[in-house]
Design an enzyme around this catalytic site. Structure first.
Site, PDB file in Angstrom:
ATOM      1  N   THR A  50      29.193 -30.887  28.300  1.00  0.00           N
ATOM      2  CA  THR A  50      28.276 -29.930  28.816  1.00  0.00           C
ATOM      3  C   THR A  50      26.982 -30.431  28.846  1.00  0.00           C
ATOM      4  OG1 THR A  50      27.765 -28.572  26.939  1.00  0.00           O
ATOM      5  CG2 THR A  50      29.721 -28.166  28.104  1.00  0.00           C
ATOM      6  N   GLY A  51      26.020 -30.153  29.721  1.00  0.00           N
ATOM      7  CA  GLY A  51      24.746 -30.662  29.719  1.00  0.00           C
ATOM      8  C   GLY A  51      24.668 -32.190  30.109  1.00  0.00           C
TER       9      GLY A  51
ATOM     10  N   GLY B  41      20.088 -37.047  29.686  1.00  0.00           N
ATOM     11  CA  GLY B  41      20.178 -37.348  28.271  1.00  0.00           C
ATOM     12  C   GLY B  41      21.572 -37.616  27.420  1.00  0.00           C
ATOM     13  N   ILE B  42      21.486 -36.903  26.275  1.00  0.00           N
ATOM     14  CA  ILE B  42      22.931 -37.119  25.513  1.00  0.00           C
ATOM     15  C   ILE B  42      23.862 -36.921  26.268  1.00  0.00           C
ATOM     16  CG2 ILE B  42      23.955 -36.526  23.416  1.00  0.00           C
ATOM     17  CD1 ILE B  42      21.060 -35.884  22.182  1.00  0.00           C
ATOM     18  N   GLY B  43      23.961 -36.038  27.043  1.00  0.00           N
ATOM     19  CA  GLY B  43      25.075 -35.392  27.798  1.00  0.00           C
ATOM     20  C   GLY B  43      25.440 -36.665  28.643  1.00  0.00           C
TER      21      GLY B  43
ATOM     22  N   TYR C 203      14.679 -22.205  18.955  1.00  0.00           N
ATOM     23  CA  TYR C 203      15.373 -23.455  19.207  1.00  0.00           C
ATOM     24  C   TYR C 203      15.846 -23.866  17.648  1.00  0.00           C
ATOM     25  CZ  TYR C 203      16.970 -28.387  19.832  1.00  0.00           C
ATOM     26  OH  TYR C 203      17.491 -29.482  19.930  1.00  0.00           O
TER      27      TYR C 203
END
Length: 277
Positions: free
Chosen positions: A12-13, A17-19, A159
């Site tokens: 997911t995402g 970036g990281i995804g 967050y």
């Protein structure tokens, strides 16, 4: 044979970036990958990055969906099973950061931001994926954050709260699911160079200013270097690889360049850094 050959992963995402880095790595390592995000253009960029590395197009499924909605989650799971017939790895990476839709932070931020992406969607998506992961004796890797730690983060309060909840969710579901052969673990990154700043609505270059500020101060990042997405993707792949990490259950690996050993970042006003650096 690549280590994830025959495996199916949802990341997911994965529109940046990281995804994105994780999806590319998994696909290169032989997995069939479902990528998902809300931004169709950025998701297509991820897909093209995967294909450029020589991965067959049939091994990549792109699903534009809002995972804050039950409908988006159902579409993600159902389309993955329809396309690939199974699910072996779920990477819960999608999340929002410390600005609400009106640019507010801290206690002034809309509390709905605490509930939406960072925690509720992870719980409900995991519930929907559970039966398929039990069938495959699969793996779940949650992407948490060092913001979940004991230090105060006044600018990014919700967050940090949601990531702390995610850490407890990781521990609890690990015990719940290991009896069915499913492992659950997490990674807790520190500062990572991703596209999240502009996705949150920050001015172009704002996050880069903050990251440069962090890199230049040893009380923020002792190693003096911001992580790249692939640095975190490699840890996610390690946790999803049962041959390498089979005895790790319900843990979160911190990857922060030493930041949590000193944690000077919370002593600075991050919004002032963004504005004035």
């Amino acid at each position: 044979m690549a280590r994830f050959t025959g495996k199916v992963a949802i990341v997911t995402g994965s529109s940046n970036g990281i995804g994105r880095g994780t999806a590319i790595l998994f696909a290169q390592e032989g997995a069939k990958v479902t990528i998902t995000g809300r931004n169709a253009q950025r998701l297509e960029e991820t897909k093209q990055e995967i294909l450029k590395s020589g991965v067959p197009e049939d091994n990549v499924l792109a699903v534009v969906a809002d995972l804050a909605s039950e409908k988006g989650q159902d579409e993600l799971i159902d389309s993955t099973i329809q396309q690939f017939g199974r699910l072996d790895i779920l990477v819960n990476n999608a999340g929002t950061a410390f600005l609400d839709s009106q640019g507010r932070t801290g206690l002034d931020q809309d509390v709905s931001d605490f509930d939406k992406i960072n925690m509720r969607s992870v719980v409900t998506l995991t519930q929907k994926a559970k039966k398929y992961l039990i069938e495959s004796k699969g793996e779940i890797v949650n992407v948490s954050s060092v913001a979940a730690g004991p230090q105060a983060h006044s600018d990014m309060m919700y967050y940090g709260m949601s990531k702390a909840a995610l850490d407890q969710f990781t521990r609890s579901t690990a015990i719940n699911l290991i009896q069915h052969g499913v492992r659950v673990n997490a990674v807790s990154p520190g500062a990572v160079a991703t596209g999240i700043g502009e996705a949150m609505g920050l001015p172009p270059g704002a996050m880069e200013k903050m990251m440069s500020f962090f890199e230049s101060r040893k009380e923020c990042i002792p190693c003096g270097k911001i992580a790249q997405p692939v640095d975190i993707a490699n840890i996610i792949a390690f946790l999803a690889d049962r041959k390498l990490s089979s005895y790790i259950i319900g843990q979160s690996i911190v990857a922060d360049g030493g930041s949590t050993l000193v944690m000077g970042t919370q002593a600075h006003n991050l919004m002032e850094v963004i504005k004035n650096s």
